[in-house]
Design an enzyme around this catalytic site. Structure first.
Site, mmCIF file in Angstrom:
data_model
loop_
_atom_site.group_PDB
_atom_site.id
_atom_site.type_symbol
_atom_site.label_atom_id
_atom_site.label_comp_id
_atom_site.label_asym_id
_atom_site.label_seq_id
_atom_site.Cartn_x
_atom_site.Cartn_y
_atom_site.Cartn_z
ATOM 1 N N VAL A 261 -48.203 90.559 57.519
ATOM 2 C CA VAL A 261 -48.892 92.094 57.526
ATOM 3 C C VAL A 261 -47.282 92.675 57.780
ATOM 4 O O VAL A 261 -47.295 92.232 59.282
ATOM 5 C CB VAL A 261 -50.333 92.066 58.487
ATOM 6 C CG1 VAL A 261 -50.730 90.885 56.960
ATOM 7 C CG2 VAL A 261 -50.099 91.545 59.524
ATOM 8 N N SER A 262 -47.981 93.862 57.994
ATOM 9 C CA SER A 262 -46.920 94.836 58.687
ATOM 10 C C SER A 262 -45.183 94.288 58.524
ATOM 11 O O SER A 262 -45.286 93.826 57.436
ATOM 12 C CB SER A 262 -47.217 95.260 60.099
ATOM 13 O OG SER A 262 -46.873 95.855 61.016
ATOM 14 N N ASN A 263 -44.778 94.267 59.384
ATOM 15 C CA ASN A 263 -43.607 94.101 59.201
ATOM 16 C C ASN A 263 -43.438 92.802 58.395
ATOM 17 O O ASN A 263 -42.559 91.932 58.036
ATOM 18 C CB ASN A 263 -42.673 93.741 60.502
ATOM 19 C CG ASN A 263 -42.375 95.222 61.034
ATOM 20 O OD1 ASN A 263 -42.348 95.901 60.797
ATOM 21 N ND2 ASN A 263 -41.624 95.037 62.873
ATOM 22 N N GLY A 285 -49.259 92.317 53.281
ATOM 23 C CA GLY A 285 -50.248 93.458 53.231
ATOM 24 C C GLY A 285 -49.525 94.484 54.177
ATOM 25 O O GLY A 285 -48.967 93.970 55.282
#
Length: 605
Positions: A261-263, A285
């Site tokens: 998720v994210s980075n 995500g």
């Protein structure tokens, strides 16, 4: 079998760093046992201790043991990523918190050409079945340390009897105290000598804090995909050591899944570009991903750092915290300053705020994402992110930042100064990988200039992305290296993104990546989730859970559905979906409120 040292740890060091024809060489192998009151998923803490605002204690505050540092790191990662509040649903409606006894293997890996290594770690649960081998590979969210994906990949993978491989993707919490010349060892304990996980190159300053994302001399984001691939390769080698009679474990005989998720989601999509059948499927995500030909996220971040404090005054009903009434005077002053600099229009604060808001809208930021961005604005995250990424893109060392930003510990009076040993000992466990936080602050070296031009530092950061100076060209070259390309054909991918994401806005990232991937023939499903913003952990605040739903349930659902297809192609892969869930407010979350794609709606749970 490696000889065991005290505490159940085995260590071996590869003879030489680098790569061989068989793949990367991993340095400083460690093996630790985690059973009974110290298992893999929560370090034995369980849900109640994870919910506690009090960190697991160090018996000796300035010198924690490796077990203590690990336990606190796992506690910090859970609290920073997941919504663990009672009624929030984790471990009940979605996710898993069941104890997972087993072993951990860890080492350092290095991508070709990198100055600094990245951490890799593999958790092998006792429930792992070599005859049905599976491996989940994950990169930490944000710039977090090595356990920064455990609430996602660990929760799902360990419950399925899979080994889980992690990477800090060249960032992480291996801070280095330039004053004390102290950093962290492989086991997370502080030290001033020995094989430290990160020692910066020649710094132009003897004071302050260096950390790997900003000061490694590398551009980690350009290598996120290779970091994740090396984590998977390390996982296969760790399985060879864990189950030598069943070796070799390969991508051909081991089911593999990339997740983040994210980075970490950005790393998953970058790994999807790499040739070879290393991964069977990917789930990303809220991915931080920029595509060539479109403005990079750095452009938005520097614009947000300048304009968002003013722009938020054009919206009402902002989520709390931060307490907007307390921020309003400073925000109004920002509008005035921007007007004086000719960067917004309008004769009063309201008109100036509308001007700032319109500029962000023109850049692609919707009103819902702007509203959710109030949290990052209140904590001054935009400036810290811009300063860190500019340093990384330009490969600047400590003390070399072109806009004179640096980082320092804070003393008892809250001012920058040398770090007490008791504070320094917590960084590996609790540092987010991008200060401020854990007693480390961003320091603006433009104090003299800022007295005359309060926006000097922020405009300097923005000019690194838009100007034509030597430093700007250097930074933009690093940004270009990090642009995503299309994934390889035939690889199943699910991209999940919240429509209200105020930190990694969907319109500037996933909405651009998915068409690029599809044009190249990618096998991709896209779930856009209404009422989902970037930080599940913010649902601990009542006003946030009235407005938003967690994103992690959709990550787990996508992994379930992809896995079912990999096990039996008769199960359909996920399809595109615009998800319309209902926030829980103060009632316990029910599964039916999430409207998870591919699952028939049923009453109640």
């Amino acid at each position: 079998m490696l000889p065991l040292l005290s505490g159940g740890t085995a260590i071996a060091t590869a003879a030489t760093p680098g790569h061989t024809d068989e793949g990367p060489v991993f340095e400083q192998w460690r093996e630790t046992q985690h059973r009974g009151s110290d298992e893999l998923l929560t370090a034995g803490l369980g849900i109640e201790a994870l919910r506690s605002t009090s960190a697991p204690a160090f018996a000796r505050p300035a010198q924690p043991t490796a077990d203590e540092a690990r336990r606190r790191a796992i506690w910090s990662s859970w609290r920073g990523i997941a919504d663990l509040t009672p009624g929030g649903g984790f471990g009940d409606v979605y996710g898993n918190l069941q104890a997972a006894p087993g072993r951990e293997f860890s080492a350092y890996a290095r991508v070709p050409g990198a100055r600094q290594p990245h951490r890799v770690l593999v958790q092998v649960p006792d429930s792992f079945d070599p005859a049905h081998a599976c491996l989940v590979a994950a990169a930490s969210s944000g710039s977090r340390g090595i356990y920064g994906a455990i609430p996602v990949a660990g929760s799902w993978g360990l419950a399925h009897g899979c080994a889980v491989a992690y990477t800090d993707k060249g960032a992480g919490s291996d801070y280095y105290d330039l004053d004390a010349r102290a950093g962290f060892q492989a086991d997370g304990t502080p030290a001033t000598q020995g094989a430290l996980a990160f020692v910066p190159g020649e710094a132009t300053t003897p004071h302050g804090i260096a950390f790997k994302h900003a000061h490694s001399g590398d551009n980690p984001e350009a290598d996120w995909g290779r970091h994740l691939l090396q984590a998977l390769q390390f996982g296969l080698q760790a399985l060879d050591r864990a189950y030598p009679r069943s070796a070799p474990f390969t991508a051909a005989n081991t089911r593999t899944l990339g997740v983040g998720v994210s980075n970490g989601g950005g790393a998953v999509l970058r790994a999807a570009e790499i040739d070879g059948d290393w991964f069977d499927a990917m789930v990303a995500g809220e991915p931080n991903v920029s595509v060539a030909g479109a403005p990079p996220l750095f452009d938005f971040v520097t614009q947000a750092a300048l304009l968002m404090p003013c722009a938020l005054l054009a919206l009402d009903d902002l989520p709390q915290p931060p307490l907007q009434a307390q921020l309003a005077p400073a925000s109004a002053q920002r509008c005035t300053t921007l007007k004086s600099a000719g960067q917004v229009q309008g004769d009063d604060t309201a008109a100036q705020a509308r001007s700032a808001r319109q500029q962000l809208a023109d850049a692609g930021l919707g009103e819902d994402a702007l509203r959710a961005g109030a949290f990052s604005t209140g904590l001054d995250l935009w400036r810290a992110i811009a300063a860190t990424y500019a340093s990384a893109y330009g490969r600047y060392g400590a003390g070399e930042h072109p806009c004179a930003y640096g980082f320092s510990a804070t003393g008892a009076d809250g001012r920058p100064g040398p770090a007490p040993a008791g504070l320094r000992s917590t960084w590996w466990s609790e540092g987010s990988g991008i200060p401020p936080g854990s007693g480390v602050v961003l320091v603006d070296g433009n104090a003299a200039r800022s007295a005359e031009d309060p926006l000097y530092g922020l405009n300097c950061l923005r000019a690194l992305g838009t100007g034509d100076s030597a430093d700007a060209r250097r930074v933009r070259a690093g940004i270009a290296e990090a642009a995503a390309r299309a994934p390889r054909r035939g690889l199943p991918i699910v991209v999940i993104h919240g429509l209200h994401d105020g930190l990694v806005p969907i319109g500037m990232t996933s909405d651009r990546y998915v068409p690029l991937a599809r044009k190249a023939g990618a096998q991709i499903a896209y779930w856009r989730v209404d009422h989902a913003q970037h930080f599940d952990s913010l649902l601990a605040f009542p006003d946030y859970r009235k407005r938003y739903v967690p994103l992690l349930p959709y990550m787990f659902a996508a992994m379930d559905q992809v896995w079912a297809h990999l096990e039996d192609p008769a199960h359909a892969l996920p399809q595109d979906a615009l998800v319309q869930p209902t926030p829980r407010a103060e009632a316990p979350l029910l599964r039916g409120q999430l409207s998870i794609p591919g699952i028939p709606a049923t009453p109640g749970r």
